[in-house]
Design a protein around this motif. Structure first.
Motif, short mmCIF file in Angstrom:
data_model
loop_
_atom_site.label_atom_id
_atom_site.label_comp_id
_atom_site.label_asym_id
_atom_site.label_seq_id
_atom_site.Cartn_x
_atom_site.Cartn_y
_atom_site.Cartn_z
N SER A 106 -0.61 24.06 1.08
CA SER A 106 -0.28 23.27 0.41
C SER A 106 -1.37 21.52 1.30
O SER A 106 -1.38 20.57 0.78
N GLY A 107 -1.43 22.21 2.43
CA GLY A 107 -2.75 21.33 3.45
C GLY A 107 -3.39 21.45 4.36
O GLY A 107 -2.65 22.66 4.65
N LEU A 112 1.33 29.13 5.60
CA LEU A 112 1.04 29.97 4.83
C LEU A 112 1.37 30.42 3.14
O LEU A 112 1.02 30.38 2.48
N ASN A 113 2.96 30.03 3.56
CA ASN A 113 3.60 30.50 2.65
C ASN A 113 4.07 29.49 1.53
O ASN A 113 4.91 28.99 0.86
N SER A 114 3.45 27.44 2.09
CA SER A 114 3.28 26.48 1.54
C SER A 114 3.08 26.49 -0.26
O SER A 114 3.54 26.19 -0.63
N VAL A 115 2.43 27.59 -1.08
CA VAL A 115 2.01 27.31 -2.33
C VAL A 115 3.38 29.06 -2.79
O VAL A 115 2.66 29.87 -2.78
N ASP A 116 3.89 27.58 -3.75
CA ASP A 116 4.54 29.10 -4.86
C ASP A 116 3.38 30.12 -5.64
O ASP A 116 2.41 29.40 -6.34
N PRO A 117 3.94 31.10 -5.30
CA PRO A 117 2.55 32.11 -6.19
C PRO A 117 2.44 32.30 -7.43
O PRO A 117 1.38 32.11 -7.69
N ALA A 118 3.46 31.23 -8.18
CA ALA A 118 3.69 31.64 -9.98
C ALA A 118 3.06 30.44 -10.20
O ALA A 118 2.16 30.32 -11.12
N PHE A 130 -10.09 22.69 6.47
CA PHE A 130 -10.40 23.34 7.32
C PHE A 130 -8.74 23.45 8.04
O PHE A 130 -8.81 22.19 8.75
N CYS A 131 -8.27 24.10 8.49
CA CYS A 131 -7.39 24.97 9.57
C CYS A 131 -7.82 24.98 10.93
O CYS A 131 -7.54 25.99 10.77
N LEU A 144 -4.75 23.71 -4.46
CA LEU A 144 -5.53 23.82 -5.08
C LEU A 144 -5.68 22.45 -6.01
O LEU A 144 -5.26 20.96 -5.77
N GLU A 145 -6.73 22.08 -6.64
CA GLU A 145 -7.11 20.83 -7.05
C GLU A 145 -5.92 20.07 -8.58
O GLU A 145 -5.97 21.50 -9.40
#
Length: 146
Positions: A106-107, A112-118, A130-131, A144-145
């Motif tokens: 998400s940013g 790593l788990n910050s975006v819902d896989p769905a 860049f992390c 995601l855009e």
């Protein structure tokens, strides 16, 4: 994050990681006047023309998810704590012959788990972020855009 896998920069790939640390997504290109083709992973010799001349070209940092997976179960304990997470292959928008592996987050500072896989879809537009994951390593991840 101490137990997460970190990149090991070899001589050919070191510039990629140095540019990432500066917030730039660059890929290696043949610097021979008659070729100029992009290549990844980095290597000393152009696979198209055999030239040893190279340069690093900046990209837009945009791409599309070409493939993805949700690892079940994660193989390393440090990753198990972040499940469910994703691993993606991103095809670069301005260099479709180049595909990079990473994660959609998400940013830049997000786990790593910050975006819902769905929310993941083949073809979904993404942008590089860049992390910094250690004093010596900055990873390229993707958001995601909308």
């Amino acid at each position: 994050m101490d137990d997460l896998l970190l990149p090991v920069a070899d001589e050919d790939g070191a510039p990629f990681w140095a540019y990432a640390a500066r917030g730039e997504l660059r890929v290696q290109a043949c610097a021979d006047d008659g070729c100029g083709k992009l290549r990844f992973p980095p290597r000393p010799c152009c696979p198209h023309c055999g030239s040893f001349e190279s340069e690093w070209r900046v990209t837009s940092g945009r791409g599309r998810i070409w493939s993805y997976v949700l690892p079940h179960p994660p193989l390393l304990p440090a990753y198990a704590a972040q499940a469910p997470y994703n691993a993606v292959i991103v095809e670069l928008a301005d260099a479709p012959e180049i595909r990079l592996v990473g994660n959609v987050v998400s940013g830049p500072e997000a786990p790593l788990n910050s975006v819902d896989p769905a929310r993941l879809r083949i073809g979904a537009a993404v942008k590089a972020v860049f992390c910094p994951v250690s004093p010596d390593a900055t990873l390229v991840r993707w958001t995601l855009e909308r």
